[in-house]
Design an enzyme around this catalytic site. Structure first.
Site, PDB file in Angstrom:
ATOM      1  N   GLU A 254       0.889  -1.162   0.000  1.00 18.53           N
ATOM      2  CA  GLU A 254       0.000   0.000   0.000  1.00 18.53           C
ATOM      3  C   GLU A 254       0.925   1.209   0.000  1.00 18.53           C
ATOM      4  O   GLU A 254       1.507   1.543   1.020  1.00 18.53           O
ATOM      5  CB  GLU A 254      -0.884  -0.047   1.256  1.00 18.53           C
ATOM      6  CG  GLU A 254      -2.191   0.684   1.076  1.00 18.53           C
ATOM      7  CD  GLU A 254      -2.059   2.174   1.273  1.00 18.53           C
ATOM      8  OE1 GLU A 254      -1.675   2.880   0.287  1.00 18.53           O
ATOM      9  OE2 GLU A 254      -2.330   2.640   2.371  1.00 18.53           O
ATOM     10  N   CYS A 288      -2.457   8.960   2.783  1.00 15.48           N
ATOM     11  CA  CYS A 288      -2.143   8.307   1.504  1.00 15.48           C
ATOM     12  C   CYS A 288      -3.264   8.547   0.497  1.00 15.48           C
ATOM     13  O   CYS A 288      -3.002   8.728  -0.681  1.00 15.48           O
ATOM     14  CB  CYS A 288      -1.877   6.823   1.700  1.00 15.48           C
ATOM     15  SG  CYS A 288      -3.182   5.959   2.573  1.00 15.48           S
TER      16      CYS A 288
HETATM   17  P1  NDP Z   1       8.950   4.477   4.164  1.00 17.64           P
HETATM   18  O1  NDP Z   1       8.283   3.819   2.999  1.00 17.64           O
HETATM   19  O2  NDP Z   1      10.415   4.645   4.085  1.00 17.64           O
HETATM   20  O3  NDP Z   1       8.638   3.652   5.508  1.00 17.64           O
HETATM   21  C1  NDP Z   1       7.441   2.951   5.749  1.00 17.64           C
HETATM   22  C2  NDP Z   1       7.733   1.802   6.701  1.00 17.64           C
HETATM   23  O4  NDP Z   1       8.712   0.924   6.136  1.00 17.64           O
HETATM   24  C3  NDP Z   1       8.309   2.256   8.036  1.00 17.64           C
HETATM   25  O5  NDP Z   1       7.868   1.410   9.063  1.00 17.64           O
HETATM   26  C4  NDP Z   1       9.798   2.063   7.806  1.00 17.64           C
HETATM   27  O6  NDP Z   1      10.529   1.947   8.986  1.00 17.64           O
HETATM   28  C5  NDP Z   1       9.824   0.781   7.022  1.00 17.64           C
HETATM   29  N1  NDP Z   1      11.047   0.581   6.241  1.00 17.64           N
HETATM   30  C6  NDP Z   1      11.957   1.503   5.844  1.00 17.64           C
HETATM   31  N2  NDP Z   1      12.935   0.909   5.108  1.00 17.64           N
HETATM   32  C7  NDP Z   1      12.620  -0.403   5.044  1.00 17.64           C
HETATM   33  C8  NDP Z   1      13.212  -1.531   4.409  1.00 17.64           C
HETATM   34  N3  NDP Z   1      14.331  -1.440   3.692  1.00 17.64           N
HETATM   35  N4  NDP Z   1      12.618  -2.733   4.536  1.00 17.64           N
HETATM   36  C9  NDP Z   1      11.470  -2.862   5.230  1.00 17.64           C
HETATM   37  N5  NDP Z   1      10.863  -1.833   5.857  1.00 17.64           N
HETATM   38  C10 NDP Z   1      11.417  -0.616   5.752  1.00 17.64           C
HETATM   39  O7  NDP Z   1       8.202   5.818   4.370  1.00 17.64           O
HETATM   40  P2  NDP Z   1       8.583   7.072   5.237  1.00 17.64           P
HETATM   41  O8  NDP Z   1       7.947   6.888   6.553  1.00 17.64           O
HETATM   42  O9  NDP Z   1      10.048   7.349   5.211  1.00 17.64           O
HETATM   43  O10 NDP Z   1       7.842   8.207   4.381  1.00 17.64           O
HETATM   44  C11 NDP Z   1       8.343   8.546   3.095  1.00 17.64           C
HETATM   45  C12 NDP Z   1       7.236   8.848   2.149  1.00 17.64           C
HETATM   46  O11 NDP Z   1       6.404   7.707   1.984  1.00 17.64           O
HETATM   47  C13 NDP Z   1       6.291   9.921   2.634  1.00 17.64           C
HETATM   48  O12 NDP Z   1       6.785  11.133   2.270  1.00 17.64           O
HETATM   49  C14 NDP Z   1       5.029   9.594   1.902  1.00 17.64           C
HETATM   50  O13 NDP Z   1       5.074  10.171   0.624  1.00 17.64           O
HETATM   51  C15 NDP Z   1       5.069   8.109   1.765  1.00 17.64           C
HETATM   52  N6  NDP Z   1       4.240   7.438   2.781  1.00 17.64           N
HETATM   53  C16 NDP Z   1       3.082   6.885   2.385  1.00 17.64           C
HETATM   54  C17 NDP Z   1       2.268   6.299   3.302  1.00 17.64           C
HETATM   55  C18 NDP Z   1       0.980   5.670   2.913  1.00 17.64           C
HETATM   56  O14 NDP Z   1       0.020   5.728   3.677  1.00 17.64           O
HETATM   57  N7  NDP Z   1       0.909   4.996   1.782  1.00 17.64           N
HETATM   58  C19 NDP Z   1       2.583   6.251   4.717  1.00 17.64           C
HETATM   59  C20 NDP Z   1       3.872   6.816   5.024  1.00 17.64           C
HETATM   60  C21 NDP Z   1       4.647   7.381   4.073  1.00 17.64           C
HETATM   61  P3  NDP Z   1      11.160   3.264   9.634  1.00 17.64           P
HETATM   62  O15 NDP Z   1      10.059   4.265   9.782  1.00 17.64           O
HETATM   63  O16 NDP Z   1      11.612   2.746  10.934  1.00 17.64           O
HETATM   64  O17 NDP Z   1      12.229   3.699   8.701  1.00 17.64           O
END
Ligand code: NDP
Length: 509
Positions: A254, A288
């Protein structure tokens, strides 16, 4: 001006409870509004994540062995616990993400509604049911059921730290799986709260929480779980998929969106402007399926723009208790929002409200942009801030073409008195709301998920339950077939009879 909070990590090597050498490193969760330390959490490494998955595997056997009815009782107890403790959750979530408390109450209400739906419908959706065996196999009784996969890894985001992960967790649990949940490093306290309340109700490690940074999520992907449900950015979604590919672990992705809102000439313009502003700016735009682009029929464009501008001028983001818009939760996001606004303005766009000066250290003020080129970052990339672009369109054909003009396809909204369905059906998105905004997310029976860069797979609804299962089909012979086909004793006469039957069944039309 105070600096945006910087996450601090610390660590030293020591033995953990199981005697393995592993990292006892920790990180701090900080309030995005004040920089206050909300809590200190372990950075769980590979060994700890694997240990959690092992514990979950044992618990999963017990959990899967329960009836749907028994699991429903446990899940409803958990739901009631969350409901009773919502004020405590609201306080925690407000401190950790900056979200206004009243927004937390809405989010948590939707989350418990999903738990109730998943618990209440799992038996009907997943339980064994008979299917027609068809004319050729009329001697068979055919049935299918949907069985739990085992242990599901859930990697959650920070923007809706209870609603979004629960959208996977509740459905995976109701289907009979155990879950290991890795909350975002920006919302570990809420993640632990979710796990703690569940454990108080169930008392076995059916739902566990591992905390840490991206590496902990990556370790979960490699840990041998039977499926990973990921919510976050498209870029990280690709990494998750690549890691899961090594062990053929299936994934649900997602991955956000760039959702359009379309306003037709016959729309209730005031309602559309209200929805567009709320869809763009609530939760500080960090949704999102939030509204990021608006396409308005030329006949009502001026009226719409003046209505949304008037409403936005009375709105501001701040850290007060009465704030309707809170801070930007993730400090690095402020840079993304600034880049999108600056680029839009440099390329001929105009800010009717907000603009470059709207971007502060921790708070971004509502920003309404017009005349922004369709190929600019503010129109094509996920901004995840309280900003929106508005463009004038000749007709609904142009609106649909532009709405479908990004690589994303998560949600969409249409405002029209008479043409809502017709326009909605032409939009390439997983969900569309008509004369309402993100309403689909609050209807537990509807699937939630996207196409294209918004990902694939579904949470919520019957599809969301099936997502965390595998189909188990059984065909049972009731009596000997008139035509024995699966035997080397098959005769030429049987082949001739089969040829006649197939001609009768399928030879016409
Ligand atoms: P990320 O996609 O980087 O992170 C989402 C989740 O994945 C977090 O729990 C993160 O952990 C984890 N994660 C990070 N790197 C890895 C990896 N290599 N393998 C497995 N899991 C991983 O999103 P961000 O929070 O950094 O946000 C960045 C952008 O993503 C936002 O600007 C937005 O545009 C989008 N976003 C979209 C969302 C949605 O609802 N679809 C929700 C959040 C963000 P950790 O936080 O500990 O790094």
């Amino acid at each position: 001006m105070t600096q945006a909070p910087a996450r601090r990590e610390s660590g030293h090597e020591s033995g953990n409870e199981s005697g393995n050498e592993s990292s006892a490193a920790t990180f701090e969760s900080l309030s995005p509004a004040t920089g206050e330390v909300v809590g200190v959490f372990s950075i769980h490494g590979e060994a700890e994540v694997r240990a959690a998955v092992e514990r979950a595997r044992t618990a999963a056997e017990w959990w899967a062995g329960l009836s749907f009815k028994d699991r429903k009782v446990y899940l409803n107890t958990w739901k009631a616990t969350i409901t009773r403790r919502m004020p405590e959750l609201a306080d925690l979530m407000h401190r950790e993400t900056g979200k206004p408390r009243s927004d937390v109450m809405i989010e948590a209400t939707l989350a418990v509604d999903h738990i109730a739906w998943a618990a209440g419908h799992a038996g009907k959706v997943l339980g064994r049911r008979r299917v027609s065996p068809g004319m050729l196999m009329v001697n068979q009784a055919a049935s299918v059921e949907y069985r739990p996969l085992g242990v599901v890894g859930v990697i959650g985001p920070w923007n809706y730290p209870i609603f979004t992960p629960v959208g996977s967790i509740a459905y995976a649990l109701a289907a009979g799986n155990a879950v290991v949940f890795k909350p975002s490093e920006h919302s570990p306290a809420v993640g632990e709260w979710i796990g703690r309340t569940f454990n108080e109700c169930v008392g076995r490690p059916v739902l566990q929480v591992v905390t840490g940074l991206g590496d902990t999520g990556a370790a979960l992907c490699r840990s041998g779980v039977d499926k990973v449900a990921f919510t976050g950015s498209t870029g990280t979604g690709k990494k998750v998929m690549a890691a899961c590919a090594e062990t053929l672990t299936p994934v649900v992705i997602e991955a956000g969106g760039k959702d359009p809102l379309i306003v037709d000439a016959d729309a209730d313009v005031a309602a559309a402007a209200d929805a567009a502003l709320w869809g763009a700016c609530s939760n500080a735009g960090q949704t999102c399926a939030g509204v990021e682009r608006v396409y308005v029929h030329e006949r009502v464009y001026d009226e719409f723009v003046s209505e949304i501008t008037r409403r936005a001028e009375g709105l501001s983001a701040h850290g007060g208790d009465d704030a309707k818009i809170g801070p930007i939760t993730m400090p690095s996001q402020v840079g993304v929002i600034r880049r999108h606004i600056d680029d839009a303005l440099a390329r001929g766009g105009r800010a009717l409200v907000g603009g470059a000066q709207a971007v502060g250290e921790r708070f971004v003020q509502p920003t309404i942009l017009v005349d922004v080129p369709e190929d600019s970052a503010a129109v094509q990339e996920e901004t995840f801030g309280p900003t929106v672009t508005i463009a004038k369109v000749r007709d609904m054909d142009e609106a649909v073409e532009l709405a479908n003009g990004t690589s994303y396809g998560l949600g969409a909204t249409v405002y029209s008195k008479d043409h809502g369905m017709a326009v909605a059906e032409r939009i390439r998105s997983g969900m569309t709301a008509i004369n309402g905004v993100v309403s689909f997310a609050a209807i537990p029976a509807l699937p939630f998920g996207g196409v294209g860069d918004s990902g694939f797979g579904r949470i919520h609804g019957p599809d969301g339950l099936k997502e965390f299962t595998y189909a188990k089909a059984i065909a049972r012979q009731r009596f000997k077939p008139a035509l024995a086909l699966t035997t080397f004793d098959r005769t030429e006469q049987t082949d001739r009879r089969l040829a006649r039957i197939v001609k009768t069944l399928h030879g016409r039309g």
